[in-house]
Design a protein around this motif. Structure first.
Motif, PDB file in Angstrom:
ATOM      1  N   ALA A  14       0.764  -1.261   0.030  1.00  0.00           N
ATOM      2  CA  ALA A  14       0.029   0.008  -0.099  1.00  0.00           C
ATOM      3  C   ALA A  14       0.919   1.254  -0.089  1.00  0.00           C
ATOM      4  CB  ALA A  14      -0.800   0.069   1.160  1.00  0.00           C
ATOM      5  N   ALA A  15       1.949   1.099   0.817  1.00  0.00           N
ATOM      6  CA  ALA A  15       2.763   2.340   0.968  1.00  0.00           C
ATOM      7  C   ALA A  15       3.459   2.627  -0.552  1.00  0.00           C
ATOM      8  CB  ALA A  15       3.955   2.038   1.923  1.00  0.00           C
ATOM      9  N   LEU A  16       3.915   1.575  -1.173  1.00  0.00           N
ATOM     10  CA  LEU A  16       4.630   1.800  -2.256  1.00  0.00           C
ATOM     11  C   LEU A  16       3.536   2.118  -3.484  1.00  0.00           C
ATOM     12  CD1 LEU A  16       6.899   1.190  -4.316  1.00  0.00           C
ATOM     13  CD2 LEU A  16       6.202  -1.319  -4.674  1.00  0.00           C
ATOM     14  N   LEU A  17       2.375   1.648  -3.498  1.00  0.00           N
ATOM     15  CA  LEU A  17       1.135   2.057  -4.106  1.00  0.00           C
ATOM     16  C   LEU A  17       0.892   3.633  -4.155  1.00  0.00           C
ATOM     17  CD1 LEU A  17      -0.919   1.618  -6.691  1.00  0.00           C
ATOM     18  CD2 LEU A  17      -2.507   0.955  -4.741  1.00  0.00           C
ATOM     19  N   SER A  18       1.046   3.938  -2.856  1.00  0.00           N
ATOM     20  CA  SER A  18       0.823   5.501  -2.544  1.00  0.00           C
ATOM     21  C   SER A  18       1.993   6.325  -3.102  1.00  0.00           C
ATOM     22  CB  SER A  18       0.670   5.757  -0.990  1.00  0.00           C
ATOM     23  OG  SER A  18      -0.281   4.941  -0.540  1.00  0.00           O
ATOM     24  N   VAL A  19       3.039   5.722  -2.918  1.00  0.00           N
ATOM     25  CA  VAL A  19       4.319   6.566  -3.533  1.00  0.00           C
ATOM     26  C   VAL A  19       3.958   6.644  -4.935  1.00  0.00           C
ATOM     27  CG1 VAL A  19       6.820   6.451  -3.707  1.00  0.00           C
ATOM     28  CG2 VAL A  19       5.716   5.760  -1.581  1.00  0.00           C
ATOM     29  N   LEU A  20       3.905   5.625  -5.567  1.00  0.00           N
ATOM     30  CA  LEU A  20       3.614   5.796  -7.169  1.00  0.00           C
ATOM     31  C   LEU A  20       2.625   6.583  -7.613  1.00  0.00           C
ATOM     32  CD1 LEU A  20       4.043   1.644  -7.924  1.00  0.00           C
ATOM     33  CD2 LEU A  20       5.637   3.728  -8.369  1.00  0.00           C
ATOM     34  N   VAL A  21       1.480   6.605  -6.801  1.00  0.00           N
ATOM     35  CA  VAL A  21       0.525   7.470  -7.069  1.00  0.00           C
ATOM     36  C   VAL A  21       0.743   9.033  -7.000  1.00  0.00           C
ATOM     37  CG1 VAL A  21      -1.830   8.445  -6.452  1.00  0.00           C
ATOM     38  CG2 VAL A  21      -1.513   5.956  -6.568  1.00  0.00           C
ATOM     39  N   VAL A  22       1.469   9.212  -5.891  1.00  0.00           N
ATOM     40  CA  VAL A  22       2.119  10.845  -5.645  1.00  0.00           C
ATOM     41  C   VAL A  22       3.211  11.041  -6.445  1.00  0.00           C
ATOM     42  CG1 VAL A  22       3.349  12.191  -3.660  1.00  0.00           C
ATOM     43  CG2 VAL A  22       1.422  10.795  -2.965  1.00  0.00           C
ATOM     44  N   SER A  23       3.930  10.304  -7.043  1.00  0.00           N
ATOM     45  CA  SER A  23       4.964  10.257  -7.992  1.00  0.00           C
ATOM     46  C   SER A  23       4.402  10.702  -9.297  1.00  0.00           C
ATOM     47  CB  SER A  23       5.829   9.279  -7.932  1.00  0.00           C
ATOM     48  OG  SER A  23       6.650   8.849  -6.918  1.00  0.00           O
ATOM     49  N   ILE A  24       3.235  10.043  -9.450  1.00  0.00           N
ATOM     50  CA  ILE A  24       2.419  10.367 -11.031  1.00  0.00           C
ATOM     51  C   ILE A  24       2.046  11.735 -10.685  1.00  0.00           C
ATOM     52  CG2 ILE A  24       0.608   9.592 -12.337  1.00  0.00           C
ATOM     53  CD1 ILE A  24       1.290   6.783 -11.507  1.00  0.00           C
ATOM     54  N   ILE A  25       1.486  11.875  -9.789  1.00  0.00           N
ATOM     55  CA  ILE A  25       0.487  13.296  -9.447  1.00  0.00           C
ATOM     56  C   ILE A  25       1.733  14.340  -9.940  1.00  0.00           C
ATOM     57  CG2 ILE A  25      -0.886  14.632  -7.928  1.00  0.00           C
ATOM     58  CD1 ILE A  25      -1.978  12.152  -7.105  1.00  0.00           C
ATOM     59  N   LEU A  26       2.869  14.295  -8.943  1.00  0.00           N
ATOM     60  CA  LEU A  26       3.776  15.083  -8.922  1.00  0.00           C
ATOM     61  C   LEU A  26       4.545  15.150 -10.347  1.00  0.00           C
ATOM     62  CD1 LEU A  26       5.717  14.646  -5.678  1.00  0.00           C
ATOM     63  CD2 LEU A  26       4.459  16.529  -6.169  1.00  0.00           C
TER      64      LEU A  26
END
Length: 322
Positions: A14-26
């Motif tokens: 879940a943490a990795l997915l959150s990091v990926l989502v935040v990275s995509i948004i950024l």
């Protein structure tokens, strides 16, 4: 034997997915910001380029205005003052007809590249007002010839010329082929001002003229508001010359390109023998007073009319073109 901690693995996923989502948004935000910044930089570059272009055009208009109001005007056009020998006088008379460095006054387009060291090309021209067809003259010799050259037949020439005269004169008496207020009212058109034309576009308001002007959309550019009955044949634009005397247009173009100009009435007859018998005063040979100046860049064009006032102050008056 090791046991898999599914809860820990799930949390890490879940943490990795959150990091990926935040990275995509950024990444999307940065891309959007970069695109917005690039658009603003491009707009700033365009604004700077247009400002430089406008400044260069204004400077060129001022330069041409200065030359027209201070330098010698010959049969070829406006001298640039470079040839000192051709600017000498003897007993009050110029020692040479031409200076050899003139800017032509027949609407010829000049091109100037790398203006002020910039990647900028300007095109400019001078057009003597008295090289165009005078529509405010009471003597309609040139107006009638102009109408014929633009395709009007003999009866239409008489009608159109008479209506133009009635439109501009100060009375309400209609010529046999003309038209005054009552005819305009019947056609539901604005009545004539009974005053000289104030712009060439006003020809569209003269009864019957609009159709011919719509068929020949360059006519308003061929007209002047002068009241004199002579036309400077050295300043007639080539395309207008081609209408008036088609058989000699190529010859006169070659002559002008080789800096050969009509110096007297015999020269005129040598180029257009068909005018033999037409009084000499109809044919001027030199520019006086009014000059149309046009300077154009890639995106901006400036047009003005300069009226030279020799021996007066100020030395010139400037108006918006036409």
């Amino acid at each position: 034997m090791m046991r898999t901690n599914y809860a820990l693995t799930s949390q890490r996923g879940a943490a990795l997915l959150s990091v990926l989502v935040v990275s995509i948004i950024l990444s999307l935000l940065l891309a959007g910001a970069s695109e917005l910044m690039q658009r603003r930089l491009s707009l700033a570059d365009l604004s700077t380029s247009q400002l430089n272009e406008k400044a260069a055009i204004t400077a060129k208009v001022n330069e041409l205005t200065y030359l027209a109001s201070t330098q010698r005007i010959t049969r070829a056009g406006v001298s640039q003052g470079n040839n000192k020998e051709a600017l000498q006088k003897l007993d009050g008379q110029w020692t040479a007809y031409l200076t050899g460095d003139e800017i032509r006054a027949d609407g010829h387009i000049y091109k100037e590249e790398n203006v002020n060291g910039q990647d900028l090309t300007l095109r400019y021209s001078l057009q003597a007002e008295n090289g165009l067809i005078p529509v405010n003259t009471s003597d309609q010799f040139w107006v009638r010839k102009w109408l014929t050259a633009n395709g009007a037949d003999t009866s239409d020439v008489s009608i159109l010329a008479s209506r133009l005269a009635d439109y501009a004169d100060a009375d309400e008496w209609s010529r046999p082929a003309g038209a005054e207020a009552r005819q305009y009212q019947r056609e539901d058109l604005p009545v004539p001002p009974n005053y000289l034309l104030q712009s060439c576009s006003e020809l569209h308001q003269v009864l019957g003229w609009k159709e011919l002007l719509d068929e020949n959309d360059d006519m308003t550019a061929e007209c002047s508001l002068l009241r004199s009955s002579d036309v400077n044949v050295n300043a007639i634009p080539i395309e207008l010359w081609r209408k008036l005397w088609p058989s000699s247009a190529d010859k006169i173009k070659r002559m002008r390109d080789n800096n050969q100009w009509l110096l007297n009435y015999n020269d005129v007859l040598g180029v257009i023998p068909s005018v033999n018998g037409i009084p000499e005063p109809y044919f001027g040979l030199i520019t006086y007073r009014g000059l149309y100046i046009e300077v154009a860049g890639p995106t901006v064009t400036e047009s003005v009319k300069v009226v030279v006032q020799k021996g007066e102050l100020p030395p010139f008056r400037r108006f918006k073109d036409r």
